[in-house]
Design an enzyme around this catalytic site. Structure first.
Site, PDB file in Angstrom:
ATOM      1  N   ASN A 205     -50.626  -1.479 -11.122  1.00 24.21           N
ATOM      2  CA  ASN A 205     -50.286  -2.012 -12.457  1.00 24.21           C
ATOM      3  C   ASN A 205     -50.885  -3.408 -12.582  1.00 24.21           C
ATOM      4  O   ASN A 205     -51.369  -3.962 -11.581  1.00 24.21           O
ATOM      5  CB  ASN A 205     -48.762  -2.006 -12.638  1.00 24.21           C
ATOM      6  CG  ASN A 205     -48.076  -2.883 -11.603  1.00 24.21           C
ATOM      7  OD1 ASN A 205     -48.277  -4.083 -11.558  1.00 24.21           O
ATOM      8  ND2 ASN A 205     -47.285  -2.252 -10.738  1.00 24.21           N
ATOM      9  N   ASP A 274     -43.249   2.968  -9.201  1.00 25.48           N
ATOM     10  CA  ASP A 274     -42.106   3.887  -9.117  1.00 25.48           C
ATOM     11  C   ASP A 274     -42.486   5.215  -8.489  1.00 25.48           C
ATOM     12  O   ASP A 274     -41.626   6.021  -8.164  1.00 25.48           O
ATOM     13  CB  ASP A 274     -41.528   4.146 -10.512  1.00 25.48           C
ATOM     14  CG  ASP A 274     -40.837   2.915 -11.052  1.00 25.48           C
ATOM     15  OD1 ASP A 274     -40.214   2.190 -10.252  1.00 25.48           O
ATOM     16  OD2 ASP A 274     -40.925   2.664 -12.269  1.00 25.48           O
ATOM     17  N   LYS A 284     -62.848  10.406   0.815  1.00 27.14           N
ATOM     18  CA  LYS A 284     -63.039  10.223  -0.618  1.00 27.14           C
ATOM     19  C   LYS A 284     -63.160  11.591  -1.307  1.00 27.14           C
ATOM     20  O   LYS A 284     -63.953  12.431  -0.872  1.00 27.14           O
ATOM     21  CB  LYS A 284     -64.300   9.399  -0.878  1.00 27.14           C
ATOM     22  CG  LYS A 284     -64.511   9.127  -2.341  1.00 27.14           C
ATOM     23  CD  LYS A 284     -65.800   8.389  -2.616  1.00 27.14           C
ATOM     24  CE  LYS A 284     -66.038   8.367  -4.122  1.00 27.14           C
ATOM     25  NZ  LYS A 284     -67.363   7.932  -4.469  1.00 27.14           N
ATOM     26  N   PHE A 318     -35.820  -8.137 -11.941  1.00 34.35           N
ATOM     27  CA  PHE A 318     -36.617  -8.316 -13.147  1.00 34.35           C
ATOM     28  C   PHE A 318     -36.687  -6.972 -13.866  1.00 34.35           C
ATOM     29  O   PHE A 318     -36.645  -5.920 -13.222  1.00 34.35           O
ATOM     30  CB  PHE A 318     -38.035  -8.783 -12.800  1.00 34.35           C
ATOM     31  CG  PHE A 318     -38.135 -10.275 -12.674  1.00 34.35           C
ATOM     32  CD1 PHE A 318     -37.541 -10.943 -11.621  1.00 34.35           C
ATOM     33  CD2 PHE A 318     -38.817 -11.011 -13.635  1.00 34.35           C
ATOM     34  CE1 PHE A 318     -37.619 -12.315 -11.515  1.00 34.35           C
ATOM     35  CE2 PHE A 318     -38.907 -12.391 -13.537  1.00 34.35           C
ATOM     36  CZ  PHE A 318     -38.312 -13.045 -12.480  1.00 34.35           C
ATOM     37  N   LYS A 332     -29.746  -1.545 -15.909  1.00 37.12           N
ATOM     38  CA  LYS A 332     -30.406  -1.761 -14.601  1.00 37.12           C
ATOM     39  C   LYS A 332     -29.572  -2.678 -13.722  1.00 37.12           C
ATOM     40  O   LYS A 332     -29.439  -2.469 -12.517  1.00 37.12           O
ATOM     41  CB  LYS A 332     -31.785  -2.404 -14.808  1.00 37.12           C
ATOM     42  CG  LYS A 332     -32.898  -1.393 -14.821  1.00 37.12           C
ATOM     43  CD  LYS A 332     -34.256  -1.995 -15.047  1.00 37.12           C
ATOM     44  CE  LYS A 332     -35.119  -0.942 -15.729  1.00 37.12           C
ATOM     45  NZ  LYS A 332     -36.404  -1.441 -16.180  1.00 37.12           N
ATOM     46  N   LYS A 336     -28.202  -1.250 -10.214  1.00 35.00           N
ATOM     47  CA  LYS A 336     -28.720  -1.813  -8.962  1.00 35.00           C
ATOM     48  C   LYS A 336     -27.773  -2.850  -8.359  1.00 35.00           C
ATOM     49  O   LYS A 336     -28.119  -3.506  -7.383  1.00 35.00           O
ATOM     50  CB  LYS A 336     -30.109  -2.413  -9.199  1.00 35.00           C
ATOM     51  CG  LYS A 336     -31.094  -1.400  -9.805  1.00 35.00           C
ATOM     52  CD  LYS A 336     -32.535  -1.814  -9.719  1.00 35.00           C
ATOM     53  CE  LYS A 336     -33.415  -0.825 -10.489  1.00 35.00           C
ATOM     54  NZ  LYS A 336     -34.817  -0.879 -10.142  1.00 35.00           N
TER      55      LYS A 336
HETATM   56  N1  CTP Z   1     -37.850  -2.292  -8.162  1.00 38.88           N
HETATM   57  C1  CTP Z   1     -37.790  -2.076  -6.809  1.00 38.88           C
HETATM   58  N2  CTP Z   1     -38.299  -0.926  -6.271  1.00 38.88           N
HETATM   59  C2  CTP Z   1     -38.858   0.009  -7.050  1.00 38.88           C
HETATM   60  C3  CTP Z   1     -38.941  -0.198  -8.446  1.00 38.88           C
HETATM   61  C4  CTP Z   1     -38.420  -1.373  -8.967  1.00 38.88           C
HETATM   62  O1  CTP Z   1     -37.260  -2.917  -6.078  1.00 38.88           O
HETATM   63  N3  CTP Z   1     -39.346   1.120  -6.508  1.00 38.88           N
HETATM   64  C5  CTP Z   1     -37.286  -3.543  -8.703  1.00 38.88           C
HETATM   65  C6  CTP Z   1     -38.298  -4.442  -9.372  1.00 38.88           C
HETATM   66  O2  CTP Z   1     -38.827  -5.380  -8.438  1.00 38.88           O
HETATM   67  C7  CTP Z   1     -37.476  -5.130 -10.449  1.00 38.88           C
HETATM   68  C8  CTP Z   1     -36.412  -4.116 -10.794  1.00 38.88           C
HETATM   69  O3  CTP Z   1     -36.376  -3.200  -9.703  1.00 38.88           O
HETATM   70  O4  CTP Z   1     -36.820  -6.280  -9.973  1.00 38.88           O
HETATM   71  C9  CTP Z   1     -36.637  -3.360 -12.069  1.00 38.88           C
HETATM   72  O5  CTP Z   1     -37.913  -2.772 -12.084  1.00 38.88           O
HETATM   73  P1  CTP Z   1     -38.383  -1.889 -13.326  1.00 38.88           P
HETATM   74  O6  CTP Z   1     -39.701  -1.283 -12.997  1.00 38.88           O
HETATM   75  O7  CTP Z   1     -38.247  -2.677 -14.609  1.00 38.88           O
HETATM   76  O8  CTP Z   1     -37.231  -0.797 -13.385  1.00 38.88           O
HETATM   77  P2  CTP Z   1     -37.069   0.595 -12.761  1.00 38.88           P
HETATM   78  O9  CTP Z   1     -35.782   0.622 -12.007  1.00 38.88           O
HETATM   79  O10 CTP Z   1     -38.288   0.977 -11.999  1.00 38.88           O
HETATM   80  O11 CTP Z   1     -36.847   1.511 -14.047  1.00 38.88           O
HETATM   81  P3  CTP Z   1     -37.905   2.008 -15.169  1.00 38.88           P
HETATM   82  O12 CTP Z   1     -39.272   1.947 -14.536  1.00 38.88           O
HETATM   83  O13 CTP Z   1     -37.421   3.374 -15.476  1.00 38.88           O
HETATM   84  O14 CTP Z   1     -37.744   1.054 -16.324  1.00 38.88           O
END
Ligand code: CTP
Length: 395
Positions: A205, A274, A284, A318, A332, A336
């Site tokens: 990303n 995620d 490759k 975040f 969230k 969490k």
């Molecule tokens: N985070 C994490 N591990 C993951 C995904 C996210 O620790 N595999 C943490 C990020 O560092 C951030 C928080 O979770 O502090 C929220 O991340 P975000 O991507 O906004 O939320 P998700 O829980 O992944 O939900 P979604 O993508 O469905 O919005």
């Protein structure tokens, strides 16, 4: 930093203090330059006068000295004195209380923080006399900034080069900050993760790590012990921060778990992927087969795991959202088990990934929402830390 006395002594690096003066002025400080006579051989008072918009002082006495005593007047007003470059001669005078010019006399008369930036030949710098003098100053609360190593003006390589003005500026700001996170062991994650598909391709990303790095720097400046775990970024690790670089979400998970035990504050600013390819090809993949390649599986939610195992740690997450920003963030925070969530709407101009600025809301466990204005990520880091401090103290 309101009123800065910039002391300039005789050394080749004196030319760099013009840039330093400019940085202080640009940050809104009033800069009063005081030069030793030798310094004027290396940089002209006119240059510094033009940059600061104030007369440069070298002499103990001036036209105003009938009703005012210049060094006392300067000393009373100052918020900080920065001596850059500081020659071996001036360091010696300061250590032994000599007051034979305006700079050394002003130093003796002031009570504000003093920062000394030594700059000289490597053998001079290493000489026990200079080292002892610096120890004396340090024991009296003067902050000494370590010189850089590299090619010195005299042609030799070694320690003694004056650091870059931007670093001296940052060091000064850090010396003046209140150490309200002193001793707090903090884990910060930053940057994106990369989930490989094959040896040349990955899913990732646009995170640059700016927010997490700014937080790590701000924490360090405020006295915290900081461990930074970062995905791939182009950023330099902030001074005195311990950094572990990682690539994938699984590596980040491992690194976080290894350090979690000893930390009392965790800030998860990383944009963790995620999902990842269920299978990483060893070779490759040729393009005619590439479209069959992407079969995804979820990664571990690191923050959720931390929340399940939280004890009395303070957890900050975040959230980057594009709709239902506050309600998604609140969910969230609950899911969490966080103490605070920093949420931004990445569709807003100036907010989100790879931007120098951000506009966020801070939502705590009580559901209180603080909406912050658009600001750069450094200023934002300090606002986030102010909020964390407040919540930690009132827990
Ligand atoms: N985070 C994490 N591990 C993951 C995904 C996210 O620790 N595999 C943490 C990020 O560092 C951030 C928080 O979770 O502090 C929220 O991340 P975000 O991507 O906004 O939320 P998700 O829980 O992944 O939900 P979604 O993508 O469905 O919005």
């Amino acid at each position: 930093m309101q009123k800065v006395i910039l002391g300039v002594t005789g050394g080749i690096a004196a030319y760099k203090c013009a840039e330093l003066a400019r940085l202080f002025v640009r940050a809104g400080s009033e800069v009063q330059v005081v030069m030793t006579p030798a310094a004027t051989e290396f940089v002209t008072p006119l240059t510094l006068q033009t940059l600061t918009g104030r007369p440069v002082y070298m002499e103990m006495y001036g036209p105003e000295s009938i009703e005012r005593v210049r060094h006392v007047d300067l000393a009373e007003d100052a918020d900080v004195m920065v001596i850059a470059p500081a020659s071996a001669n001036t360091i010696a005078k300061m250590a032994h209380g000599l007051a034979d010019n305006l700079l050394t006399t002003t130093y003796l008369a002031l009570t504000c923080p003093v920062i000394v930036v030594p700059s000289m030949n490597v053998n001079m710098f290493n000489h026990p006399a200079v080292q002892d003098n610096m120890k004396i100053l340090a024991s009296r609360g003067v902050s000494i900034m370590e010189p850089d190593s590299g090619e010195l003006a005299c042609g030799v390589y070694g320690r003694g080069r004056m650091p870059e003005p931007a670093d001296i500026f940052a060091f000064t700001r850090s010396c003046l900050r209140e150490k309200d996170f002193k001793g707090v062991k903090t884990l910060v994650t930053a940057g994106p993760t990369r989930e490989p598909l094959d040896p040349v391709r990955y899913i990732s990303n646009p995170s640059t790590g700016l927010m997490g790095f700014a937080l790590a720097r701000a924490l360090q400046e405020r006295g915290a012990e900081v461990i930074l775990i970062s995905g791939p970024t182009a950023l330099a690790c902030p001074a005195e921060v311990e950094m572990t670089p990682v690539n994938t979400a699984a590596e980040m998970y491992e690194a976080v778990m290894q350090n979690y035990e000893n930390c009392s504050l965790v800030i998860k600013a990383a944009a963790v992927s995620d999902f990842r390819p269920a299978r990483v090809e060893a070779e490759k993949v040729k393009k005619d087969k590439a479209l069959d390649l992407i079969n995804l599986e979820p990664t571990d939610d690191i923050l959720k795991r931390l929340g399940q195992n939280k004890a009395d740690r303070f957890l900050v997450g975040f959230a980057a959202e594009t709709e239902n920003v506050h309600s998604n963030a609140r969910q969230k925070l609950e899911r969490k088990n966080l103490d605070l969530i920093v949420v931004n709407n990445i569709k807003e101009p100036g907010a989100g990934f790879a931007s120098e600025t951000n506009r966020v809301s801070l939502i705590d466990r009580n559901g209180d929402i603080e909406e912050l204005p658009l600001m750069d990520k450094e200023a934002l880091s300090h606002c986030i830390l102010d909020k964390i401090r407040l919540l930690m103290v009132n827990r």
